[in-house]
Write a protein that holds these residues in place. Sequence first.
Motif, mmCIF file in Angstrom:
data_model
loop_
_atom_site.group_PDB
_atom_site.id
_atom_site.type_symbol
_atom_site.label_atom_id
_atom_site.label_comp_id
_atom_site.label_asym_id
_atom_site.label_seq_id
_atom_site.Cartn_x
_atom_site.Cartn_y
_atom_site.Cartn_z
ATOM 1 N N GLN A 40 0.833 -1.205 0.000
ATOM 2 C CA GLN A 40 0.000 0.000 0.000
ATOM 3 C C GLN A 40 0.869 1.256 0.000
ATOM 4 O O GLN A 40 0.590 2.210 -0.715
ATOM 5 C CB GLN A 40 -0.941 -0.001 1.208
ATOM 6 N N GLN A 41 1.943 1.219 0.786
ATOM 7 C CA GLN A 41 2.847 2.367 0.821
ATOM 8 C C GLN A 41 3.500 2.576 -0.537
ATOM 9 O O GLN A 41 3.614 3.712 -1.013
ATOM 10 C CB GLN A 41 3.916 2.169 1.898
ATOM 11 N N ALA A 42 3.921 1.482 -1.170
ATOM 12 C CA ALA A 42 4.530 1.587 -2.502
ATOM 13 C C ALA A 42 3.523 2.136 -3.505
ATOM 14 O O ALA A 42 3.857 2.983 -4.336
ATOM 15 C CB ALA A 42 5.041 0.221 -2.955
ATOM 16 N N HIS A 43 2.292 1.671 -3.407
ATOM 17 C CA HIS A 43 1.231 2.165 -4.294
ATOM 18 C C HIS A 43 1.008 3.654 -4.076
ATOM 19 O O HIS A 43 0.902 4.435 -5.036
ATOM 20 C CB HIS A 43 -0.059 1.382 -4.051
ATOM 21 N N ASP A 44 0.919 4.052 -2.809
ATOM 22 C CA ASP A 44 0.709 5.471 -2.491
ATOM 23 C C ASP A 44 1.859 6.333 -3.010
ATOM 24 O O ASP A 44 1.636 7.422 -3.550
ATOM 25 C CB ASP A 44 0.550 5.665 -0.976
ATOM 26 N N GLU A 45 3.096 5.846 -2.864
ATOM 27 C CA GLU A 45 4.247 6.590 -3.369
ATOM 28 C C GLU A 45 4.192 6.701 -4.892
ATOM 29 O O GLU A 45 4.523 7.746 -5.451
ATOM 30 C CB GLU A 45 5.545 5.908 -2.937
ATOM 31 N N ILE A 50 3.078 10.070 -9.711
ATOM 32 C CA ILE A 50 2.276 10.381 -10.901
ATOM 33 C C ILE A 50 1.671 11.771 -10.777
ATOM 34 O O ILE A 50 1.670 12.550 -11.741
ATOM 35 C CB ILE A 50 1.179 9.322 -11.110
ATOM 36 N N LYS A 51 1.164 12.112 -9.597
ATOM 37 C CA LYS A 51 0.586 13.443 -9.389
ATOM 38 C C LYS A 51 1.636 14.534 -9.597
ATOM 39 O O LYS A 51 1.360 15.561 -10.220
ATOM 40 C CB LYS A 51 -0.013 13.548 -7.981
ATOM 41 N N ASN A 54 2.313 14.857 -13.282
ATOM 42 C CA ASN A 54 1.212 15.578 -13.937
ATOM 43 C C ASN A 54 1.289 17.072 -13.659
ATOM 44 O O ASN A 54 1.019 17.891 -14.547
ATOM 45 C CB ASN A 54 -0.137 15.012 -13.506
ATOM 46 N N ASP A 55 1.664 17.438 -12.429
ATOM 47 C CA ASP A 55 1.813 18.862 -12.094
ATOM 48 C C ASP A 55 2.935 19.494 -12.924
ATOM 49 O O ASP A 55 2.796 20.616 -13.416
ATOM 50 C CB ASP A 55 2.105 19.042 -10.600
ATOM 51 N N VAL A 56 4.040 18.777 -13.076
ATOM 52 C CA VAL A 56 5.168 19.293 -13.862
ATOM 53 C C VAL A 56 4.756 19.445 -15.326
ATOM 54 O O VAL A 56 5.036 20.470 -15.960
ATOM 55 C CB VAL A 56 6.400 18.362 -13.730
ATOM 56 N N ILE A 57 4.078 18.436 -15.855
ATOM 57 C CA ILE A 57 3.622 18.494 -17.248
ATOM 58 C C ILE A 57 2.676 19.670 -17.447
ATOM 59 O O ILE A 57 2.791 20.412 -18.426
ATOM 60 C CB ILE A 57 2.937 17.166 -17.648
ATOM 61 N N GLU A 58 1.757 19.865 -16.513
ATOM 62 C CA GLU A 58 0.810 20.985 -16.624
ATOM 63 C C GLU A 58 1.544 22.322 -16.565
ATOM 64 O O GLU A 58 1.227 23.250 -17.315
ATOM 65 C CB GLU A 58 -0.241 20.907 -15.509
ATOM 66 N N ALA A 59 2.548 22.415 -15.698
ATOM 67 C CA ALA A 59 3.321 23.663 -15.595
ATOM 68 C C ALA A 59 4.035 23.953 -16.913
ATOM 69 O O ALA A 59 4.042 25.093 -17.382
ATOM 70 C CB ALA A 59 4.329 23.572 -14.451
ATOM 71 N N TYR A 60 4.626 22.923 -17.531
ATOM 72 C CA TYR A 60 5.290 23.115 -18.825
ATOM 73 C C TYR A 60 4.281 23.483 -19.909
ATOM 74 O O TYR A 60 4.573 24.305 -20.781
ATOM 75 C CB TYR A 60 6.070 21.859 -19.239
ATOM 76 N N ARG A 61 3.092 22.884 -19.868
ATOM 77 C CA ARG A 61 2.067 23.199 -20.856
ATOM 78 C C ARG A 61 1.661 24.672 -20.747
ATOM 79 O O ARG A 61 1.601 25.390 -21.750
ATOM 80 C CB ARG A 61 0.829 22.304 -20.666
ATOM 81 N N VAL A 62 1.428 25.111 -19.525
ATOM 82 C CA VAL A 62 1.038 26.511 -19.306
ATOM 83 C C VAL A 62 2.157 27.444 -19.752
ATOM 84 O O VAL A 62 1.915 28.445 -20.430
ATOM 85 C CB VAL A 62 0.668 26.744 -17.820
ATOM 86 N N GLN A 63 3.403 27.092 -19.387
ATOM 87 C CA GLN A 63 4.532 27.927 -19.801
ATOM 88 C C GLN A 63 4.656 27.951 -21.319
ATOM 89 O O GLN A 63 4.963 28.982 -21.907
ATOM 90 C CB GLN A 63 5.840 27.430 -19.166
ATOM 91 N N GLY A 64 4.400 26.816 -21.965
ATOM 92 C CA GLY A 64 4.429 26.747 -23.425
ATOM 93 C C GLY A 64 3.393 27.663 -24.048
ATOM 94 O O GLY A 64 3.659 28.335 -25.050
ATOM 95 N N GLU A 65 2.195 27.699 -23.444
ATOM 96 C CA GLU A 65 1.161 28.606 -23.948
ATOM 97 C C GLU A 65 1.613 30.057 -23.817
ATOM 98 O O GLU A 65 1.452 30.853 -24.745
ATOM 99 C CB GLU A 65 -0.141 28.409 -23.163
ATOM 100 N N ILE A 66 2.155 30.381 -22.660
ATOM 101 C CA ILE A 66 2.618 31.765 -22.426
ATOM 102 C C ILE A 66 3.709 32.132 -23.426
ATOM 103 O O ILE A 66 3.660 33.201 -24.050
ATOM 104 C CB ILE A 66 3.118 31.929 -20.974
#
Length: 118
Positions: A40-45, A50-51, A54-66
């Motif tokens: 369970q701990q490994a799954h949670d990690e 992944i989260k 996803n946050d990093v990818i979203e930040a790059y996407r937003v920066q790419g738009e800008i």
Amino acid sequence: MKQKDIISPQLLDNTRQIIETAQEEESENQILYSLSIKSQQAHDEHIDAIKIDNDVIEAYRVQGEIDGEEKGMKKGIEIGKKESSIEIARNLKAMGMDVEMIKKATNLTDEELMEISS
């Protein structure tokens, strides 16, 4: 000897086997429970990683738009300036101004000035 003090060797062996089996089962249950917690701990990690991804990818996407908007704005401004210079050159040429003076006033090249029709 009293009857309650006498325990047959067979009964004693059976009791020992029952106790050992119970201890082994308890040990196995503890191992399984421990593995379950670790899993369970490994799954949670993994989910947390992944989260974060996803946050990093979203930040790059937003920066790419800008960045794309800024690049588009700069290009649009350059095109607008060029069109404005061409229009000014066209007007100056129509007024009879010397080509060299028009070049200095508009920063257009000889080729660009040649393309302008009066």
